[in-house]
Design an enzyme around this catalytic site. Structure first.
Site, PDB file in Angstrom:
ATOM      1  CG  HIS A  48      -1.931  -0.995   1.062  1.00  0.00           C
ATOM      2  ND1 HIS A  48      -2.798  -0.949   0.090  1.00  0.00           N
ATOM      3  CD2 HIS A  48      -2.103  -2.201   1.960  1.00  0.00           C
ATOM      4  CE1 HIS A  48      -3.569  -2.087   0.388  1.00  0.00           C
ATOM      5  NE2 HIS A  48      -3.180  -2.840   1.484  1.00  0.00           N
ATOM      6  NE  ARG A  73       1.915  -4.758   3.687  1.00  0.00           N
ATOM      7  CZ  ARG A  73       0.864  -4.453   4.261  1.00  0.00           C
ATOM      8  NH1 ARG A  73      -0.050  -5.222   4.781  1.00  0.00           N
ATOM      9  NH2 ARG A  73       0.362  -3.015   3.977  1.00  0.00           N
ATOM     10  CG  ASP A  87      18.551 -12.840  -4.969  1.00  0.00           C
ATOM     11  OD1 ASP A  87      18.662 -13.616  -4.046  1.00  0.00           O
ATOM     12  OD2 ASP A  87      18.257 -13.150  -6.272  1.00  0.00           O
ATOM     13  CD  GLU A 151      -4.537  -8.759   4.522  1.00  0.00           C
ATOM     14  OE1 GLU A 151      -4.464  -7.553   5.042  1.00  0.00           O
ATOM     15  OE2 GLU A 151      -3.542  -9.132   3.726  1.00  0.00           O
ATOM     16  CG  ASP A 177      -7.429  -5.706   3.776  1.00  0.00           C
ATOM     17  OD1 ASP A 177      -8.033  -5.344   2.781  1.00  0.00           O
ATOM     18  OD2 ASP A 177      -6.131  -5.520   3.744  1.00  0.00           O
TER      19      ASP A 177
END
Length: 254
Positions: A48, A73, A87, A151, A177
């Site tokens: 987000h 995230r 990585d 969620e 959510d």
């Protein structure tokens, strides 16, 4: 050169609560400022926010000198995307919107090297200190911390199956959510939503899986900690900025 240890993963196994903050402003100076504030951990959010994969690297570098650990995230539970974040040096991932055990198993496979998983092998990445950690591929899995975000009401119905998947280190409950999926959009503080969160914390505690969440309500946060939540985010950078700016402007207008 030795493999960096995942400090957050080790602390998660302890009993002290870990307090965090949400980072959505895609700027290394903002992340550096937050990293020096004294939080135990910080989410670098690409779901987000406008942050893209390559933009996460300078954010990780900005926070690196500080004791605040970064949780990245990704925007989605995708093997190729997860590989890129790992990585470039992310060691703890918070994967959003996990709905069932199959998705949990896919997430575990994405963060592990073969034969235990599907992570692509490259040895000159930042994660391997650009090739200076000679045994990186053999040891990397042990330092990766995988947190799955539950969620929706449907996912809560499958909580034990998701959380009990081998390789899952913790579960993060997403109140916003979850509220929408329960028919209370925009009401993460609704009593039914709060009861569901507290019940999920109890259930996770019963199977020995650390529970986390984001709440900007101090009283509810303390209730969650009392029930056994192990890592809680207590603020979002943009909201803190906007509230402080609005309050300052209002004070002088008055």
């Amino acid at each position: 050169m030795d493999l960096p240890q995942n400090r957050f993963k080790r602390r998660l196994l302890g009993r002290e609560p870990l307090f965090g903050i949400w980072s959505t402003i895609p700027d290394p100076m903002a992340v550096e400022a937050l990293a020096g504030a004294g939080f135990d951990w910080m989410v670098l959010d690409t779901e987000h926010s406008s942050v893209e994969v390559a933009e996460v690297l300078p954010l990780l570098q900005a926070a690196a000198p500080y004791p605040t650990d970064c949780l990245v995230r990704p925007v989605v539970n995708d093997t190729a995307l997860i590989k890129r974040h790992l990585d470039q040096g992310a060691q703890t991932l918070l994967l959003p919107y996990i709905q069932n055990r199959e998705e949990a198993e896919a997430a575990v496979a994405a963060v592990r090297y073969p034969p235990r998983g599907l992570r692509g092998v490259a040895t000159t990445t930042r994660a391997a200190r650009y090739g200076r950690v000679p045994d990186y591929v053999a040891r990397a899995d042990a330092e990766i911390c995988l947190i799955l975000q539950v969620e929706t009401a449907a996912a809560l119905d499958r909580l034990e199956a998701i959380a009990g998947t081998e390789g899952v280190d913790a579960v993060f409950i997403g109140p916003a959510d979850l509220a929408a999926s329960m028919g209370h959009p925009g009401q993460s503080g609704h009593p039914e939503v709060r009861d569901a969160i507290l019940d999920a914390i109890d259930r996770l505690g019963a199977i020995g899986v650390p529970a986390g969440l984001l709440s900007q309500d101090a009283a509810f946060t303390r209730s969650c900690l009392d029930r056994g939540a192990r890592f809680v985010a207590t603020g979002i950078d943009m909201r803190l900025l906007v509230r402080a700016a609005d309050a300052l402007a209002s004070a002088f207008r008055a």
